[in-house]
Enzyme design. Sequence first.
Site, PDB file in Angstrom:
ATOM      1  N   LYS A  91       3.365   1.697  16.227  1.00  0.00           N
ATOM      2  CA  LYS A  91       4.473   1.539  15.282  1.00  0.00           C
ATOM      3  C   LYS A  91       4.531   2.710  14.301  1.00  0.00           C
ATOM      4  O   LYS A  91       5.593   3.210  13.952  1.00  0.00           O
ATOM      5  CB  LYS A  91       4.291   0.229  14.519  1.00  0.00           C
ATOM      6  N   GLN A  92       3.367   3.102  13.819  1.00  0.00           N
ATOM      7  CA  GLN A  92       3.346   4.136  12.779  1.00  0.00           C
ATOM      8  C   GLN A  92       1.992   4.838  12.811  1.00  0.00           C
ATOM      9  O   GLN A  92       1.033   4.313  13.372  1.00  0.00           O
ATOM     10  CB  GLN A  92       3.573   3.505  11.408  1.00  0.00           C
TER      11      GLN A  92
ATOM     12  N   TRP B 135       0.832  -1.215   0.000  1.00  0.00           N
ATOM     13  CA  TRP B 135       0.000   0.000   0.000  1.00  0.00           C
ATOM     14  C   TRP B 135       0.863   1.260   0.000  1.00  0.00           C
ATOM     15  O   TRP B 135       0.398   2.348  -0.289  1.00  0.00           O
ATOM     16  CB  TRP B 135      -0.964   0.003   1.208  1.00  0.00           C
ATOM     17  N   ASP B 136       2.142   1.089   0.272  1.00  0.00           N
ATOM     18  CA  ASP B 136       3.082   2.209   0.274  1.00  0.00           C
ATOM     19  C   ASP B 136       2.976   3.020  -1.021  1.00  0.00           C
ATOM     20  O   ASP B 136       3.095   4.252  -1.012  1.00  0.00           O
ATOM     21  CB  ASP B 136       4.524   1.692   0.379  1.00  0.00           C
TER      22      ASP B 136
ATOM     23  N   GLU C 297       0.966  -1.943  13.092  1.00  0.00           N
ATOM     24  CA  GLU C 297       1.020  -3.415  13.161  1.00  0.00           C
ATOM     25  C   GLU C 297       1.387  -3.923  14.552  1.00  0.00           C
ATOM     26  O   GLU C 297       1.507  -5.134  14.747  1.00  0.00           O
ATOM     27  CB  GLU C 297       1.993  -3.938  12.105  1.00  0.00           C
TER      28      GLU C 297
HETATM   29  C1  BGC Z   1       4.793  -1.308   7.606  1.00  0.00           C
HETATM   30  C2  BGC Z   1       3.753  -1.381   6.508  1.00  0.00           C
HETATM   31  C3  BGC Z   1       4.455  -1.262   5.171  1.00  0.00           C
HETATM   32  C4  BGC Z   1       5.572  -2.275   5.036  1.00  0.00           C
HETATM   33  C5  BGC Z   1       6.392  -2.066   3.788  1.00  0.00           C
HETATM   34  C6  BGC Z   1       5.835  -2.381   7.382  1.00  0.00           C
HETATM   35  O1  BGC Z   1       6.818  -2.311   8.370  1.00  0.00           O
HETATM   36  O2  BGC Z   1       4.203  -1.486   8.873  1.00  0.00           O
HETATM   37  O3  BGC Z   1       2.834  -0.327   6.659  1.00  0.00           O
HETATM   38  O4  BGC Z   1       3.542  -1.440   4.153  1.00  0.00           O
HETATM   39  O5  BGC Z   1       6.451  -2.167   6.139  1.00  0.00           O
HETATM   40  O6  BGC Z   1       6.983  -0.803   3.782  1.00  0.00           O
END
Ligand code: BGC
Length: 776
Positions: free
Chosen positions: A598-599, A359-360, A490
Site C-alpha cells: 500500500k505504501q 503518526w502522519d 496496511e
Molecule cells: C495510512 C496510514 C495513515 C492514515 C491516515 C492510512 O491509509 O495507511 O499510514 O496514517 O491513512 O493518513
Amino acid sequence: MHQDYILPDPWCIIEEGFDPKRVTRSESIFSLGNGTHGGRATFEELYSGESFQGSYIGGVYYPDKTKVGWWKNGYPEYFAKVLNAPSWIGINVYINGEPLDLNTCATVRYFRRELNMKEGVYRRTFVVVLHNGVEVAVKVTRFLSLSHDDLGAIRYEVTPLIAPKGEAVAIRFEPYLDSGITNHDSNWEEHFWETDETKLTGQRAFITTHTKKTDFKVVTFQRTEVWSGEETIIKPHHTDTYISLNYLTQVSVGDTVYLEKFGGYVSSFKYGDTDLLTIAKERVQAVVNLGFDGLLAQQQHDWAAIWERADITIEGDVKAQQAIRFNIFQLNQTYLGGKGLNIGPKGFTGEKYGGSTYWDTEAYCMPFYTATKNEVVARQLLEYRYNQLPQAIANAEKLGFTGGAALYPMVTMNGEECHNEWEITFEEIHRNGAIAYAIDRYVRYTGDRDYLREKGIDVLVGIARFWAQRVNFSEEKQRYVILGVTGPNEYENNVNNNFYTNYIAAWCLRYASFELRALSFEESEVRERLGVTEKEVQGWLRIAEEMYYPYSEKYGVYLQQEGFLDKELKPTSVIPTEQRPINQHWSWDRILRSPYIKQADTLQGFYFFEDDFSEEALRRHYEFYEPFTVHESSLSPCVHSILAARLGKEDDAYWLYLRTARLDLDDYNHEVHEGLHITSMAGTWMSVVEGFGGMRVKDGKLHFAPILPKEWQGYSFKINFRNQILKIEIRGQRSEGREQRSETRGQRPEVSFEVDKGTLEVVLYGEVVKVEAKSN
Ligand code: BGC
C-alpha cells in the site's frame, strides 16, 4: 484514469463549466480553513443535488460510541471525531419567488470558480436562467480570515441580466445559521449537538450550542447586511435550530444587489468557560468596523506573509507549480501553530479519519512546519504528544504492559486510543517509533537540547520501555523478534518481524539510551523523574543489538516481513487498470495474499535511516520494492520520490512527485470527494526540499545536493534554519543524475543561496559554502 478538470495556473485553482458529478469533489478541493476552523466549499445558496456539507472547528470533538462487528478486549469505547459544526455560510436566494438552485434551474450558462491561493480567497461566478425566465449573474467572494480567525466573510452579488418584460426583479436573500446538522459518519445516527438558544439582535444572529458528552460550547454567529438601491424589507425567521433573516428587495435589470455576511464560531475549546456570546459580539463588531474590503485587504496581507516564508517556485512546469502551492496552501489552512491542535489527515475538508491525530504528524508534517514556520510551532507539535504521555502509558497498561511503557495511539484526539480494528489498534505499533524519530529530527534541526532534557526524554523512555516489553527472545533464531504486527503497509496484517517495525524499535532503544547517557542521567533529575537505571538501559541495548531482521540472500534485500518471498511476486504492472485502486476492487483476502504494498514500508526505514545503509543497498531495495507498490496511501509516493531522487532516478522522482503533488487535484486515488489528503501534502513539500533539493541536516549544518528534473527550468524554496531564513535557487543546466554529476561537476545545475541576516555555512555537494546576507 485520473480527473483533469482543474485548469493549470501558477497561483489559482480553477474550475470552469458546471458538472453536477464534480460537485462533491470540488467541495473538497476548494475547501477553506484558517487553522482555527474550516469547511468544505459547499454553495451558499440552496443546492438540491448531491453535496457533502461540512464545517469543522479545531479541537471540538465528540466521542462516538464504538461500533464493531465483534468486540475485542482492549478496544476503545469510542471514536473521537471532529464534529460537523453548525453551518454559518448558508444564504438561500429566491428570484421572483423561485429558489436559486444550480441543480434545478433551467440552464447554467456559465460557471467558474477560482481559489486564489496567493490571497486566500475563493470566488465563484455563474450565470443561470431560471424557469420563470429571469437570467441572473451571480458573483460570490468568500474567505476565512487569518487575522480574525474566529470568522469568515462572504459577499454575494446578484445581477439580473434578463427579466420578463424587462421589469424589476424581486430578490429575497435568506442568510441563515443552522445547528440541525449531523455527521455523515455518525456510528449510531446520533445528533451530537444540543441547541441551547437562538438569538437575533438587529442584523446579528447567534446560535448557542453544546456538544453532548464532551460539553464543548460553541456560539455560531452571523452579521448580515444587504446593499440595494431600493427599499429592503427585513423579516426574521427562527426555529429551535435555525435562524435567518429574510431581506426582500427589488432590483432592475443590469443593476446589482449584494449581501455581505460575516460569520463563524467562538468555542470553549479556544476561550474556556467564559461568556462566549459577549466574545462573539465583540468579534463581529471588530470586523464590522473594518468592513468587508478592510478585512479582505488584511487577508491578502496575511497570506503574503505566509508565502514570503513558505513559497516554492517552479519554473517551466505550471502543473507542478500549481500543485506545490496547493499543498503548501492547504497545510497552512489546516494548522498554523494553534495550542492543543494538530493536523488531521483530512484537515477541515471532510469527516474521514475523524479529524484526529495520526503518526502522519511526526513522520510527515513536522519537517514542513519546522522549516516554514519556526521552532515554537514545531515544539508545540512535540508537546502535544508529551502532554498525552499519561494516556499513552494508560493505553499500554490496557494491553498488559507495565512500568511506564507507553504506546501512543494510532488515532487520537485527547491521547486515548480511538481506533478499533485489532490489526491496527494492537498491531500497527510502528507509530510509536515515528514519535521518537520526530524528537530526534527536531533536535537535529533546531539544536534545542533543552526540549530533550525537559520533556522529550520522558517520551523516549516510555517508548523504549514499550519496545523492550513488546519483543520476545526466539530460542530458534537466538534473536529478539516482534510478532503479530502491521507495518506501514496496511495490506499485510498480523505479520512477524516486519523489517521497518523491528528496525525502528531497535533504533528507539538505542536512541533513548544514547540520549539518557548524553544527559548524564544517573546524576540528573531525569533519573529521579523516570526511575530509569543503567541496568535497564543495558537491557535495551542488548535487545537492539540482537534484533532479528528477515533478509533474502538471493535478492540482497531485507524482507518486508517473514515469508514475503512466498508470495507470487508479480509487479503492479500486471494489474488491469480498471482494477486500480485495488482497495476499491479486490476482496481483503486477495489483497492480503498479494505482494502489493500500500505504501512505503521497508523503504520508509531506508528513508528515515538512510545513513545506516549504502547507496547500493538503497538501490537494491528501491528496485525490489517499487514494482510491488501500488501507492494507495497518500503517504507513499513522496517517500519513493525522495529515494528515487537520491538514486538519480529522475524520471521516477518526477512522476512520483506529480503523483503526490497532484494526488487530490487529479484525484489519483478516486476519493477526493471525501476530503483532501492534508498530511501527505507535507510529504510533497519534502519531495521538493529533500528529494530534488537533496536537503539534509548533518552535524548542525544544512546540506544540499540539488538535481533539476528535465521538465523544470528552475525552482527555489526557503528554509527557516535556526532563525535565519535561507533561500535556495536552482536553475539552468540539468544533468544525468546525482552520481554522474559529482563526477562531471560542470553538469550540475546552478545553485545560489541568499540568507536574510548574518552568515550561514551550508554544504553544497559536499563542499562548505559561506552564505552572507546582502546587508552584512
Ligand atoms: C495510512 C496510514 C495513515 C492514515 C491516515 C492510512 O491509509 O495507511 O499510514 O496514517 O491513512 O493518513
